[in-house]
Design a protein around this motif. Sequence first.
Motif, PDB file in Angstrom:
ATOM      1  N   TRP A  57       3.748  -4.684  -0.240  1.00 51.02           N
ATOM      2  CA  TRP A  57       3.530  -4.381  -1.658  1.00 51.02           C
ATOM      3  C   TRP A  57       4.839  -4.473  -2.433  1.00 51.02           C
ATOM      4  CZ3 TRP A  57       2.681   1.172  -3.862  1.00 51.02           C
ATOM      5  CH2 TRP A  57       2.366   1.099  -5.232  1.00 51.02           C
ATOM      6  N   GLN A  93      -4.093   1.113  -4.053  1.00 56.90           N
ATOM      7  CA  GLN A  93      -4.727   0.624  -5.283  1.00 56.90           C
ATOM      8  C   GLN A  93      -5.200   1.750  -6.196  1.00 56.90           C
ATOM      9  OE1 GLN A  93      -7.712  -2.033  -3.664  1.00 56.90           O
ATOM     10  NE2 GLN A  93      -6.400  -3.817  -3.967  1.00 56.90           N
ATOM     11  N   ARG A 130       0.566  -6.915  -8.166  1.00 60.14           N
ATOM     12  CA  ARG A 130       0.661  -7.308  -6.760  1.00 60.14           C
ATOM     13  C   ARG A 130      -0.317  -6.519  -5.888  1.00 60.14           C
ATOM     14  NH1 ARG A 130       4.132 -10.272  -3.612  1.00 60.14           N
ATOM     15  NH2 ARG A 130       4.628  -9.518  -1.515  1.00 60.14           N
ATOM     16  N   ARG A 131      -0.478  -5.226  -6.166  1.00 58.10           N
ATOM     17  CA  ARG A 131      -1.369  -4.431  -5.312  1.00 58.10           C
ATOM     18  C   ARG A 131      -2.825  -4.842  -5.477  1.00 58.10           C
ATOM     19  NH1 ARG A 131      -2.024   1.639  -8.000  1.00 58.10           N
ATOM     20  NH2 ARG A 131      -2.955   0.968  -9.962  1.00 58.10           N
ATOM     21  N   LEU A 162      -1.861  -8.312  -2.700  1.00 53.35           N
ATOM     22  CA  LEU A 162      -1.773  -7.553  -1.462  1.00 53.35           C
ATOM     23  C   LEU A 162      -3.016  -7.682  -0.582  1.00 53.35           C
ATOM     24  CD1 LEU A 162       0.086  -5.742   0.175  1.00 53.35           C
ATOM     25  CD2 LEU A 162      -0.835  -3.762  -1.052  1.00 53.35           C
TER      26      LEU A 162
END
Length: 268
Positions: free
Chosen positions: A122, A198, A233-234, A238
């Motif tokens: 992450w 998340q 990104r998460r 990811l």
Amino acid sequence: MMEPVTYKRKLEGKSNAHLITFSDGKDYVVKYFQSGFEKSLPNEWVGYCLGRYLDLPIPFAKIIEIPQEFSSQVPELAEMSKTPYQFASVFVPDCFDGHQAANICRINNYQSLAGVILFDYWLYNCDRTRKNILLREESPRSFKIWIIDHAEVFGGFAWEQADIENLPMSLIKSATHQMMALFIEDEQQFYEQLELIQTIPILLIEEIVTLIPEEWNVSKEEKKAMVTALVTRRNKELPDIMKHFIKTVYRPLHYCIKNLKNLKNSQS
């Protein structure tokens, strides 16, 4: 207020870490802000806060104010940055690093390992080497693991805004991740940790980044980019990285382990 009392020694490595005893009676690993490594302390702070929220095995840390009068009396610190704010984490004694620990049969806090691996992807921590874990033997060949040194998350200790807006999606070459994966009993643990990552409130991420001291010279635009990169990104990258890691690293390792066990059973 906690104050430095006794300087002990400079620690190995490039991150400018020093062992100092504070007025609470504990030893801390203190990293000083230094030229050429401008993003190392902001990286450490963000990595620490997110890691603690995820309940990962990371030593307690804080932003600490060290008076210039103390630093000026220590030759190793006298030429350091004049900013009073440094990053200090509790020193964990009686540990081995990943190179020193041998014959590891069990990681006692193995439930955290999938979270550590996803955390590194992450934040794109490509520096999860065997030197950046601590292992304390709690019984013969059984260890508790801590993760340390997050100075190079976001791809490095001197990143620029364009760097964190384009973090790689490729797998990180890490023998330490492979070692951790051996002790993860069920790949479902990756999915559970992804869900936890998340669901971290965006407001919390923003608050963590906002608390970076102005003296560490992270601009408002860079702070905004940090938050955007973490949130984007998460959610978007990811999950795919995780599935690639499971398919490419986790499953082949456990397939080999299963075959070895079957071979031993057939020979017994």
